[in-house]
Each structure stands twice: as structure tokens, then as C-alpha cells.
Design a protein around this motif. Structure first.
Motif, PDB file in Angstrom:
ATOM      1  N   MET A 114       0.808  -1.790   7.396  1.00  0.00           N
ATOM      2  CA  MET A 114       0.298  -0.682   6.568  1.00  0.00           C
ATOM      3  C   MET A 114       0.046  -1.178   5.141  1.00  0.00           C
ATOM      4  O   MET A 114       0.800  -1.980   4.609  1.00  0.00           O
ATOM      5  CB  MET A 114       1.319   0.455   6.583  1.00  0.00           C
ATOM      6  N   GLU A 116       0.080  -1.461   1.330  1.00  0.00           N
ATOM      7  CA  GLU A 116       1.231  -1.167   0.473  1.00  0.00           C
ATOM      8  C   GLU A 116       1.059   0.114  -0.356  1.00  0.00           C
ATOM      9  O   GLU A 116       1.981   0.929  -0.438  1.00  0.00           O
ATOM     10  CB  GLU A 116       1.494  -2.365  -0.445  1.00  0.00           C
ATOM     11  N   ILE A 153      -0.633   2.708   0.255  1.00  0.00           N
ATOM     12  CA  ILE A 153      -0.504   3.898   1.111  1.00  0.00           C
ATOM     13  C   ILE A 153       0.978   4.159   1.399  1.00  0.00           C
ATOM     14  O   ILE A 153       1.440   5.300   1.388  1.00  0.00           O
ATOM     15  CB  ILE A 153      -1.280   3.698   2.444  1.00  0.00           C
ATOM     16  N   GLU A 154       1.715   3.069   1.627  1.00  0.00           N
ATOM     17  CA  GLU A 154       3.164   3.204   1.844  1.00  0.00           C
ATOM     18  C   GLU A 154       3.843   3.829   0.628  1.00  0.00           C
ATOM     19  O   GLU A 154       4.727   4.676   0.760  1.00  0.00           O
ATOM     20  CB  GLU A 154       3.788   1.827   2.133  1.00  0.00           C
ATOM     21  N   ILE A 155       3.427   3.379  -0.563  1.00  0.00           N
ATOM     22  CA  ILE A 155       4.004   3.916  -1.807  1.00  0.00           C
ATOM     23  C   ILE A 155       3.707   5.416  -1.909  1.00  0.00           C
ATOM     24  O   ILE A 155       4.591   6.224  -2.196  1.00  0.00           O
ATOM     25  CB  ILE A 155       3.442   3.168  -3.044  1.00  0.00           C
ATOM     26  N   ARG A 162       3.039   7.492   0.500  1.00  0.00           N
ATOM     27  CA  ARG A 162       3.801   8.230   1.516  1.00  0.00           C
ATOM     28  C   ARG A 162       5.253   8.417   1.068  1.00  0.00           C
ATOM     29  O   ARG A 162       5.856   9.463   1.286  1.00  0.00           O
ATOM     30  CB  ARG A 162       3.780   7.486   2.859  1.00  0.00           C
ATOM     31  N   GLN A 163       5.813   7.376   0.453  1.00  0.00           N
ATOM     32  CA  GLN A 163       7.179   7.475  -0.059  1.00  0.00           C
ATOM     33  C   GLN A 163       7.250   8.529  -1.167  1.00  0.00           C
ATOM     34  O   GLN A 163       8.190   9.322  -1.231  1.00  0.00           O
ATOM     35  CB  GLN A 163       7.637   6.101  -0.586  1.00  0.00           C
ATOM     36  N   ARG A 207       7.475  11.864   0.295  1.00  0.00           N
ATOM     37  CA  ARG A 207       8.816  12.210   0.784  1.00  0.00           C
ATOM     38  C   ARG A 207       9.716  12.626  -0.372  1.00  0.00           C
ATOM     39  O   ARG A 207      10.534  13.539  -0.243  1.00  0.00           O
ATOM     40  CB  ARG A 207       9.419  11.050   1.582  1.00  0.00           C
ATOM     41  N   ASP A 220      -1.364  12.744   4.388  1.00  0.00           N
ATOM     42  CA  ASP A 220      -0.651  11.828   5.283  1.00  0.00           C
ATOM     43  C   ASP A 220      -1.338  11.686   6.640  1.00  0.00           C
ATOM     44  O   ASP A 220      -1.418  10.592   7.196  1.00  0.00           O
ATOM     45  CB  ASP A 220       0.787  12.323   5.514  1.00  0.00           C
ATOM     46  N   TRP A 261      -9.362  -3.180  -0.823  1.00  0.00           N
ATOM     47  CA  TRP A 261      -7.933  -3.108  -1.153  1.00  0.00           C
ATOM     48  C   TRP A 261      -7.586  -4.081  -2.267  1.00  0.00           C
ATOM     49  O   TRP A 261      -6.730  -3.791  -3.104  1.00  0.00           O
ATOM     50  CB  TRP A 261      -7.065  -3.365   0.085  1.00  0.00           C
TER      51      TRP A 261
END
Ligand SMILES: [Fe+2]
Ligand SMILES: [Fe+2]
Length: 189
Positions: free
Chosen positions: A1, A3, A5-7, A9-10, A13, A131, A147
Motif C-alpha cells: 500500500m 505510504e 494512503i496508509e497515513i 487511513r491512520q 482511525r 477509504d 506517487w
């Protein structure tokens, strides 16, 4: 994934944790008891500042790239900036409603509930849209070169230590709110 996008998503949360806090305090209010207005106020203040200064700017960067690569697809999914503006409007209504309650102005309990719930529900819907629909579409569309461009823009904007400190301040604020809420919940047991 990817990075970034991961940030994001975090961050979603983390935002959800604060929405939960707001929801818990709202349920106290709905029962006719006194919620912890310090916590309520702190969550409102967080949402007044955090999304527009830390979260939305990152989303804007990837969304702009997505729009440039696949304008039709981007437009058919969502007007992200309009969604963000509407979120800010809903939050303003929450702040006004809570102010009115604190100033003993006549405001039906149901009306306050509806205003706060409207904010919480729409934030959750917005996060789910990003998401589940927007981020996957972006990952699907953007190429490695895109990216790399995004990483450069991000480093440029978020590179200086002052910006990192800024994010850290919000993390601290968020943790403080969660602790305050824990204490409030424990007091009510
Ligand atoms: Fe967003
Ligand atoms: Fe988001």
C-alpha cells in the motif's frame, strides 16, 4: 500500500476515536444528564483546526493528481473540497448548539442531538467514501511517477521540523482528549 494512503487511513482511525468521544458525550446529553463540556469543547476545537491544517491538505495533494489523471472519474465520485466545506459548516452548527446549551438558551434536546449527530454521521460517511471508494480509485489510477511527484510535494510542505511539530501538537491534544474522556467515563460509573 502506498505510504501516504496508509497515513491518511491512520488519520481517519484517529479522527474516528474523537467522533466516538463526541458520540459518547452526546449519549450522556441525550439521557438528560450533564455531559463533560470540557471534553465536548475540546473535541470541537480539535475538529475546527486539525482537518484543515493537517488532514485535508494531504488529501488535496493526492486528489489534485487524481483529477489531473482521470478528471471524469474523479468528478463522478465526489467533489472532495465541497465535502470538506460542508463538514466545516456542520461543525460550526455543533459549536453554536453547544454554546446555546451552555448559555441556557432554549434549544430542544432533540434539536441539539440532531445537529451533533448530523456532524458525526456525515464525517463517518465521508471517511467511508474516502477509504472505500476514493482511495482505491486513486491507487488504481496513479502511476509510480505520480506517487514520486506527490512524495516531493509532501516533503516540500511537511518537511520542515516546524510542520512535524504541528502534527505532534495535534497528536498530543488528541491523546489528552482521550484521557479526559476516559476519566469522564470512569466518573460516571
Ligand atoms: Fe476528506
Ligand atoms: Fe479524510
Amino acid at each position: 500500500m502506498v505510504e501516504i494512503i496508509e497515513i491518511l487511513r491512520q488519520e481517519h482511525r484517529n479522527i474516528e476515536k474523537l467522533l466516538r468521544v463526541m458520540e459518547q458525550e452526546l449519549s450522556v446529553f441525550d439521557r438528560g444528564e450533564r455531559p463533560d463540556y470540557e471534553v465536548f469543547g475540546a473535541v470541537i476545537e480539535f475538529f475546527k483546526k486539525y482537518p484543515d491544517s493537517c488532514h485535508h491538505p494531504k488529501e488535496d495533494i493526492i486528489y489534485e493528481k487524481f483529477k489531473a489523471r482521470a478528471p471524469g472519474r474523479a468528478m463522478s465520485i465526489a467533489d472532495l473540497q465541497a465535502e470538506h466545506r460542508e463538514g466545516a459548516l456542520r461543525l460550526r452548527r455543533v459549536a453554536q448548539a453547544i454554546d446555546s446549551v451552555l448559555n441556557d438558551q432554549e434549544l430542544l434536546r432533540e434539536r441539539v442531538d440532531r445537529i451533533v449527530r448530523d456532524f458525526i454521521d456525515n464525517e463517518r460517511k465521508h471517511i467511508a467514501l474516502e477509504d472505500e471508494i476514493i482511495f482505491p480509485a486513486i491507487v488504481d489510477t496513479l502511476q509510480p511517477g505520480d506517487w514520486a511527484d506527490i512524495a516531493l510535494i509532501m516533503a516540500d510542505r511537511y518537511g520542515p521540523p516546524s510542520e512535524a511539530d504541528f502534527e505532534e501538537q495535534f497528536s498530543t491534544l488528541r491523546r489528552n482528549i482521550l484521557e479526559l474522556e476516559e476519566a469522564a467515563v470512569a466518573r460516571r460509573l
